[in-house]
Structure formats: structure tokens, C-alpha cells
Design a protein around this motif. Structure first.
Motif, PDB file in Angstrom:
ATOM      1  N   ARG A  30       0.945  -1.255   0.107  1.00  0.00           N
ATOM      2  CA  ARG A  30       0.004   0.075   0.058  1.00  0.00           C
ATOM      3  C   ARG A  30       0.898   1.334   0.076  1.00  0.00           C
ATOM      4  N   PHE A  31       0.772   2.124  -0.920  1.00  0.00           N
ATOM      5  CA  PHE A  31       1.455   3.202  -1.255  1.00  0.00           C
ATOM      6  C   PHE A  31       0.752   4.457  -1.453  1.00  0.00           C
ATOM      7  N   LYS A  32       0.836   5.354  -0.240  1.00  0.00           N
ATOM      8  CA  LYS A  32       0.057   6.678  -0.230  1.00  0.00           C
ATOM      9  C   LYS A  32      -1.303   6.068   0.020  1.00  0.00           C
ATOM     10  N   GLY A  33      -1.740   5.063   0.521  1.00  0.00           N
ATOM     11  CA  GLY A  33      -3.001   4.691   1.008  1.00  0.00           C
ATOM     12  C   GLY A  33      -3.709   4.013  -0.268  1.00  0.00           C
ATOM     13  N   ALA A  34      -3.257   3.819  -1.283  1.00  0.00           N
ATOM     14  CA  ALA A  34      -3.650   3.017  -2.512  1.00  0.00           C
ATOM     15  C   ALA A  34      -2.875   1.630  -2.881  1.00  0.00           C
ATOM     16  N   GLN A  35      -3.530   0.483  -2.629  1.00  0.00           N
ATOM     17  CA  GLN A  35      -2.784  -0.853  -2.948  1.00  0.00           C
ATOM     18  C   GLN A  35      -2.055  -0.806  -4.417  1.00  0.00           C
ATOM     19  N   ARG A  36      -0.815  -1.314  -4.589  1.00  0.00           N
ATOM     20  CA  ARG A  36      -0.263  -1.124  -5.695  1.00  0.00           C
ATOM     21  C   ARG A  36       0.272  -2.712  -5.978  1.00  0.00           C
ATOM     22  N   HIS A  37       0.016  -2.959  -7.380  1.00  0.00           N
ATOM     23  CA  HIS A  37       0.313  -4.399  -7.799  1.00  0.00           C
ATOM     24  C   HIS A  37       1.582  -4.247  -8.829  1.00  0.00           C
ATOM     25  N   ASP A  38       2.169  -3.076  -8.959  1.00  0.00           N
ATOM     26  CA  ASP A  38       3.235  -2.917 -10.053  1.00  0.00           C
ATOM     27  C   ASP A  38       4.665  -2.751  -9.383  1.00  0.00           C
ATOM     28  N   VAL A  39       4.675  -3.154  -8.270  1.00  0.00           N
ATOM     29  CA  VAL A  39       5.963  -2.721  -7.358  1.00  0.00           C
ATOM     30  C   VAL A  39       6.947  -3.446  -8.069  1.00  0.00           C
ATOM     31  N   GLU A  40       8.055  -3.172  -8.174  1.00  0.00           N
ATOM     32  CA  GLU A  40       9.488  -3.984  -8.479  1.00  0.00           C
ATOM     33  C   GLU A  40      10.287  -4.004  -7.242  1.00  0.00           C
ATOM     34  N   GLU A  41      10.378  -3.050  -6.571  1.00  0.00           N
ATOM     35  CA  GLU A  41      11.211  -2.710  -5.048  1.00  0.00           C
ATOM     36  C   GLU A  41      10.702  -1.744  -4.079  1.00  0.00           C
ATOM     37  N   TYR A  42      10.706  -2.000  -2.920  1.00  0.00           N
ATOM     38  CA  TYR A  42      10.152  -1.164  -1.967  1.00  0.00           C
ATOM     39  C   TYR A  42      11.081  -1.075  -0.908  1.00  0.00           C
ATOM     40  N   SER A  43      11.167   0.034  -0.140  1.00  0.00           N
ATOM     41  CA  SER A  43      11.907   0.422   1.162  1.00  0.00           C
ATOM     42  C   SER A  43      10.855   1.024   2.072  1.00  0.00           C
ATOM     43  N   ILE A  44      10.408   0.263   3.150  1.00  0.00           N
ATOM     44  CA  ILE A  44       9.623   0.992   4.078  1.00  0.00           C
ATOM     45  C   ILE A  44      10.174   1.980   5.012  1.00  0.00           C
ATOM     46  N   SER A  45      11.607   1.861   5.443  1.00  0.00           N
ATOM     47  CA  SER A  45      12.127   2.971   6.242  1.00  0.00           C
ATOM     48  C   SER A  45      12.527   4.225   5.399  1.00  0.00           C
ATOM     49  N   GLU A  46      12.843   3.883   4.286  1.00  0.00           N
ATOM     50  CA  GLU A  46      13.141   5.009   3.415  1.00  0.00           C
ATOM     51  C   GLU A  46      11.993   5.639   2.751  1.00  0.00           C
ATOM     52  N   GLY A  47      11.015   5.066   2.717  1.00  0.00           N
ATOM     53  CA  GLY A  47       9.805   5.623   2.316  1.00  0.00           C
ATOM     54  C   GLY A  47       9.698   5.578   0.556  1.00  0.00           C
ATOM     55  N   TRP A  48       9.918   4.512  -0.140  1.00  0.00           N
ATOM     56  CA  TRP A  48       9.877   4.775  -1.439  1.00  0.00           C
ATOM     57  C   TRP A  48       9.552   3.336  -2.267  1.00  0.00           C
ATOM     58  N   ILE A  49       8.984   3.216  -3.160  1.00  0.00           N
ATOM     59  CA  ILE A  49       8.966   2.289  -4.045  1.00  0.00           C
ATOM     60  C   ILE A  49       9.408   2.483  -5.590  1.00  0.00           C
ATOM     61  N   ARG A  50       9.799   1.333  -6.262  1.00  0.00           N
ATOM     62  CA  ARG A  50      10.167   1.577  -7.536  1.00  0.00           C
ATOM     63  C   ARG A  50       9.278   0.932  -8.542  1.00  0.00           C
ATOM     64  N   VAL A  51       8.662   1.585  -9.479  1.00  0.00           N
ATOM     65  CA  VAL A  51       7.658   0.776 -10.298  1.00  0.00           C
ATOM     66  C   VAL A  51       8.348   0.947 -11.718  1.00  0.00           C
TER      67      VAL A  51
END
Length: 92
Positions: A30-51
Motif C-alpha cells: 500500500r503506497f500513499k493509501g492505495a494498493q499497488r500491484h506493479d511494485v518492483e522494489e520497496y523500502s519501508i524505512s526510507e519511504g519509497w517504491i520503484r515501479v
């Protein structure tokens, strides 16, 4: 295995943050309150995703990605193997 996903995880086998066992359980993002299905990589502590950036690839054939910043939540979609058995033993 625990029920908490790792702080950083990648679906690219070339990445040092790739873990096939964890990915086989399914990761919900869940990124910015919306569920995402296209995430390639994520980091919870740094607060980012790669799509992935459409169907574009670099000169090595790897997909081009876009880094988006914001609050990230992650969870496992399927329980760990043997976790259901352990939960049943704890109830007994």
C-alpha cells in the motif's frame, strides 16, 4: 519465517535484496493509501517504491524504473508454510 515482511525487498533476481522464498508468499503493498500491484522494489524505512516505466528497457534489457516517495506499508498475502500448523498447536 516471520509474518513481518523485510524492510526492503526486490523482485529483480540481480538485486541483493531479492528473496524468492519471501516473494513466493506474495507481498501486498500500500503506497500513499492505495494498493499497488506493479511494485518492483520497496523500502519501508526510507519511504519509497520503484515501479516499471511502461515497457521501456535499458541497454542491458532490464526494465526502466521510476522511484516514487511516500508512506509504504507491506504485508504477506499468504501465511508462512507451517504457520497454520503452529497456530493450530497454539490453540490446542
Amino acid at each position: 519465517m516471520t509474518d513481518t515482511p523485510p524492510d526492503r525487498l526486490s523482485s529483480n533476481p540481480r538485486s541483493p535484496h531479492f528473496d524468492e522464498a519471501l516473494l513466493s508468499r506474495g507481498i501486498g503493498i500500500r503506497f500513499k493509501g492505495a494498493q499497488r500491484h506493479d511494485v518492483e522494489e520497496y523500502s519501508i524505512s526510507e519511504g519509497w517504491i520503484r515501479v516499471a516505466l511502461g515497457k521501456k528497457v535499458d541497454r542491458h534489457g532490464q526494465p526502466l524504473t521510476l522511484k516514487l516517495s511516500g508512506p509504504v506499508e507491506a504485508w504477506f498475502e499468504h501465511p508462512a508454510p507451517g504457520a497454520a500448523e503452529a497456530a493450530g498447536d497454539a490453540e490446542a
